[in-house]
Design a protein around this motif. Structure first.
Motif, PDB file in Angstrom:
ATOM      1  N   UNK A 202       1.159  -0.876  -0.145  1.00  0.00           N
ATOM      2  CA  UNK A 202       0.678  -0.219  -0.225  1.00  0.00           C
ATOM      3  C   UNK A 202       1.110   1.477  -0.152  1.00  0.00           C
ATOM      4  N   UNK A 203       0.641   2.232  -0.869  1.00  0.00           N
ATOM      5  CA  UNK A 203       1.452   3.557  -0.494  1.00  0.00           C
ATOM      6  C   UNK A 203       0.188   4.350  -0.984  1.00  0.00           C
ATOM      7  N   UNK A 204       0.370   5.608  -0.103  1.00  0.00           N
ATOM      8  CA  UNK A 204      -1.073   6.645  -0.354  1.00  0.00           C
ATOM      9  C   UNK A 204      -2.211   5.939  -0.339  1.00  0.00           C
ATOM     10  N   UNK A 205      -3.283   6.532  -1.213  1.00  0.00           N
ATOM     11  CA  UNK A 205      -4.853   5.991  -1.629  1.00  0.00           C
ATOM     12  C   UNK A 205      -4.755   5.420  -2.299  1.00  0.00           C
ATOM     13  N   UNK A 206      -3.330   3.761  -2.424  1.00  0.00           N
ATOM     14  CA  UNK A 206      -3.331   2.520  -3.192  1.00  0.00           C
ATOM     15  C   UNK A 206      -2.414   1.515  -2.777  1.00  0.00           C
ATOM     16  N   UNK A 207      -3.565   0.428  -3.368  1.00  0.00           N
ATOM     17  CA  UNK A 207      -3.408  -1.166  -2.704  1.00  0.00           C
ATOM     18  C   UNK A 207      -3.103  -1.449  -3.991  1.00  0.00           C
ATOM     19  N   UNK A 208      -1.824  -2.367  -3.628  1.00  0.00           N
ATOM     20  CA  UNK A 208      -1.539  -2.936  -5.150  1.00  0.00           C
ATOM     21  C   UNK A 208      -1.235  -5.190  -4.496  1.00  0.00           C
ATOM     22  N   UNK A 209      -1.605  -5.871  -5.002  1.00  0.00           N
ATOM     23  CA  UNK A 209      -1.269  -7.188  -5.321  1.00  0.00           C
ATOM     24  C   UNK A 209       0.180  -7.066  -6.556  1.00  0.00           C
ATOM     25  N   UNK A 210       0.681  -8.092  -6.026  1.00  0.00           N
ATOM     26  CA  UNK A 210       2.067  -8.626  -7.587  1.00  0.00           C
ATOM     27  C   UNK A 210       2.142 -10.284  -7.229  1.00  0.00           C
ATOM     28  N   UNK A 211       1.915 -10.790  -8.383  1.00  0.00           N
ATOM     29  CA  UNK A 211       2.383 -11.875  -8.218  1.00  0.00           C
ATOM     30  C   UNK A 211       3.965 -12.038  -9.807  1.00  0.00           C
ATOM     31  N   UNK A 212       5.318 -12.611  -8.882  1.00  0.00           N
ATOM     32  CA  UNK A 212       6.826 -12.517  -9.733  1.00  0.00           C
ATOM     33  C   UNK A 212       5.994 -12.813 -11.425  1.00  0.00           C
ATOM     34  N   UNK A 213       7.424 -13.425 -11.975  1.00  0.00           N
ATOM     35  CA  UNK A 213       6.552 -13.106 -13.317  1.00  0.00           C
ATOM     36  C   UNK A 213       6.455 -15.292 -13.252  1.00  0.00           C
ATOM     37  N   UNK A 214       6.974 -16.164 -12.851  1.00  0.00           N
ATOM     38  CA  UNK A 214       6.939 -17.504 -12.800  1.00  0.00           C
ATOM     39  C   UNK A 214       6.254 -17.806 -11.653  1.00  0.00           C
ATOM     40  N   UNK A 215       4.780 -16.905 -11.476  1.00  0.00           N
ATOM     41  CA  UNK A 215       4.083 -17.000  -9.773  1.00  0.00           C
ATOM     42  C   UNK A 215       4.072 -18.229  -9.592  1.00  0.00           C
ATOM     43  N   UNK A 216       5.556 -18.481  -8.451  1.00  0.00           N
ATOM     44  CA  UNK A 216       5.547 -19.524  -7.345  1.00  0.00           C
ATOM     45  C   UNK A 216       4.380 -19.109  -6.499  1.00  0.00           C
ATOM     46  N   UNK A 217       4.702 -18.320  -6.213  1.00  0.00           N
ATOM     47  CA  UNK A 217       3.483 -18.570  -4.974  1.00  0.00           C
ATOM     48  C   UNK A 217       1.749 -18.171  -5.263  1.00  0.00           C
ATOM     49  N   UNK A 218       0.361 -17.880  -4.564  1.00  0.00           N
ATOM     50  CA  UNK A 218      -0.398 -17.864  -5.214  1.00  0.00           C
ATOM     51  C   UNK A 218      -1.024 -16.578  -5.204  1.00  0.00           C
ATOM     52  N   UNK A 219      -1.730 -15.731  -5.809  1.00  0.00           N
ATOM     53  CA  UNK A 219      -2.316 -14.690  -5.312  1.00  0.00           C
ATOM     54  C   UNK A 219      -3.796 -14.290  -5.911  1.00  0.00           C
TER      55      UNK A 219
END
Ligand code: SF4
Length: 456
Positions: A165-182
């Motif tokens: 989270x930064x200021x008014x923004x929430x972000x989720x990101x999954x690495x390019x190989x997608x090792x872990x789920x999201x």
């Protein structure tokens, strides 16, 4: 081995509670520390060692008001077990405060850290998450958080599912190989991003979809969008999410963990049949596969062991002495079920073999005539550098011993593992889309730096 959540909630009084309940349902992903940061008029952050329910209480949650929350449960892989390494990590950047929660493990952590330190950076933790936070903070000088992610993603190697989270923004990101789920869900209150779908169910939201490898989900002022950050030729979802780690009621990348575990049991019964009177799981993670084994083989499902549900899982307790002790207090044999019987025990995996030996002895001492051991994964022959703590190569029993030697060591009448093809068939995904490195020693990224570093 960690769990991450992000919540956007229109009612600022509810946000911390939703994050709490989501995290609570991800407790199996880490029991060492828990933390939540809530972004409101100011940033409230609370972290502590222990379980989610021990770290947070009613009063604390009431104090934490705001529309965005980032939460984390931790089991240490890189970095020691101490409060400084608990997450979310909060860093001040020129663009605002950044809260970051990370599931995974960088394999180029050492060199990235050294490079930053040589440039004058000072670190307060020894976790790789701080390296990611510092790199993002530097890139935020040149653009917004998505463009910062694009630059940083090219520098990182290994597994990193992030909620920030930064200021008014929430972000989720999954690495390019997608090792872990999201995965992302939507409720009447707003949105939730979480490691597993069970955390979306837990807050009464409905699943929208998985975040794809190399993709970010960005929620700003109540609007959500998916942004492609990076592309990769292959994927590498950790197969152990299906075998052991995720909750069976979760759905990962469109595949039910429960269904996979049941198929594992069925395939195991076909590949390695045995004459027996009963089939029993090693509780809890062997349960669903034992049901599958029983259905396929026609052997009665009966519990040989009862688990004390208030003891943490041995596999994810942090050191060997605690692990040794916990086997004895965590389960007991049901004498009336096993006495005079030929018993098949189903476990999800064998790591060091010490626990398996104790379990087999326990069932024998309770009167079992024969104890056959069936394992719902192929032998683990190589260490994991991507965030699953399954010890070093020397400690992995299958890295140096044959199946027959392991059978002898665990004192079983017979022992069989699921084949690699059987596992891939049970998951139902293309082999190239899975990480199978601890089973094959074929790593999807270069791990030489991490392999040479005892700290990682
Ligand atoms: S090496 Fe094994 S445990 Fe680690 S990410 Fe790959 S499949 Fe999962």
């Amino acid at each position: 081995m960690c769990g991450v959540v992000g919540v956007f909630c229109r009612d600022e009084n509810l946000t911390s509670r939703l994050a709490f309940f989501s995290l609570y349902s991800l407790q199996h992903r880490g029991q060492e520390s828990a933390g939540i940061a809530v972004f409101g008029d100011y940033i409230h952050i609370h972290k502590g060692m222990g379980l989610v329910s021990e770290v947070f209480d009613e009063k604390k949650l009431n104090e934490m008001r705001g529309n965005i929350a980032v939460g984390h449960v931790r089991y240490s892989t890189t970095g020691e077990s101490r409060i400084e390494n608990a997450q979310p990590l909060l860093v001040k950047t020129k663009s605002g405060a950044l809260a970051i929660a990370h599931n995974g493990n960088l394999v180029n952590y050492q060199s990235l850290r050294e490079e930053l330190e040589n440039g004058g950076a000072v670190f307060i933790t020894d976790s790789d998450t701080e390296v990611i936070a510092k790199l993002i903070s530097k890139q935020l000088l040149n653009g917004d958080v998505v463009s910062a992610l694009k630059s940083v993603s090219q520098m990182l190697s290994g597994s990193y599912t992030l909620v920030m989270a930064i200021n008014d923004t929430l972000i989720g990101y999954r690495d390019p190989l997608g090792f872990k789920p999201l995965i992302v869900g939507e409720g009447d209150f707003g949105y939730v991003i979480a490691s597993e779908s069970c955390a979306i169910d837990a807050v009464g939201a409905r699943v929208l979809r998985d975040v794809e490898p190399g993709e970010a989900v960005v929620i700003r002022e109540g609007e959500m969008e998916f942004v492609r950050v990076e592309r990769s030729d292959r994927k590498a979802l950790c197969v152990f999410e299906y075998i052991y780690f995720a909750r069976p009621d979760s759905i990962i990348d469109g595949i039910s963990v429960y269904d996979v575990r049941q198929k594992i049991g069925r395939i195991l019964a076909r590949e390695s049949p045995v004459e027996a009177d009963m089939v029993s799981p090693v509780p809890d993670s062997g349960t669903t596969s034992a049901i599958g084994f029983s259905k396929e083989s026609g052997i009665e499902y009966l519990e040989a062991l009862i688990k004390n549900r208030y003891v943490g899982r041995t596999f994810i307790l942090p050191n060997q002495s605690v692990r040794e002790l916990s086997v004895k207090i965590k389960m007991n044999a049901v004498k009336s079920n096993v006495d005079g019987k030929r018993v098949v025990l189903i476990d999800d995996s064998i790591v060091r073999g010490t626990t398996s030996r104790k379990i087999v002895d326990m069932v024998r001492n309770a009167g079992a005539k024969e104890v056959h051991f069936r394992v719902g994964s192929p032998p683990i022959i190589s260490p994991c550098y991507f965030g699953i703590d399954m010890s070093t190569r020397e400690e992995l029993i299958a890295s140096s011993k044959s199946v027959e030697e392991i059978r002898e060591e665990i004192n079983a009448d017979s022992l069989a593992y699921l084949s690699l093809d059987g596992l891939v068939e049970a998951v139902g995904m293309k082999k190239e889309d899975l990480c199978l490195a601890c089973l094959t020693a074929d790593y999807p990224v270069d791990v030489s730096e991490a392999a040479g570093c005892r700290r990682c």
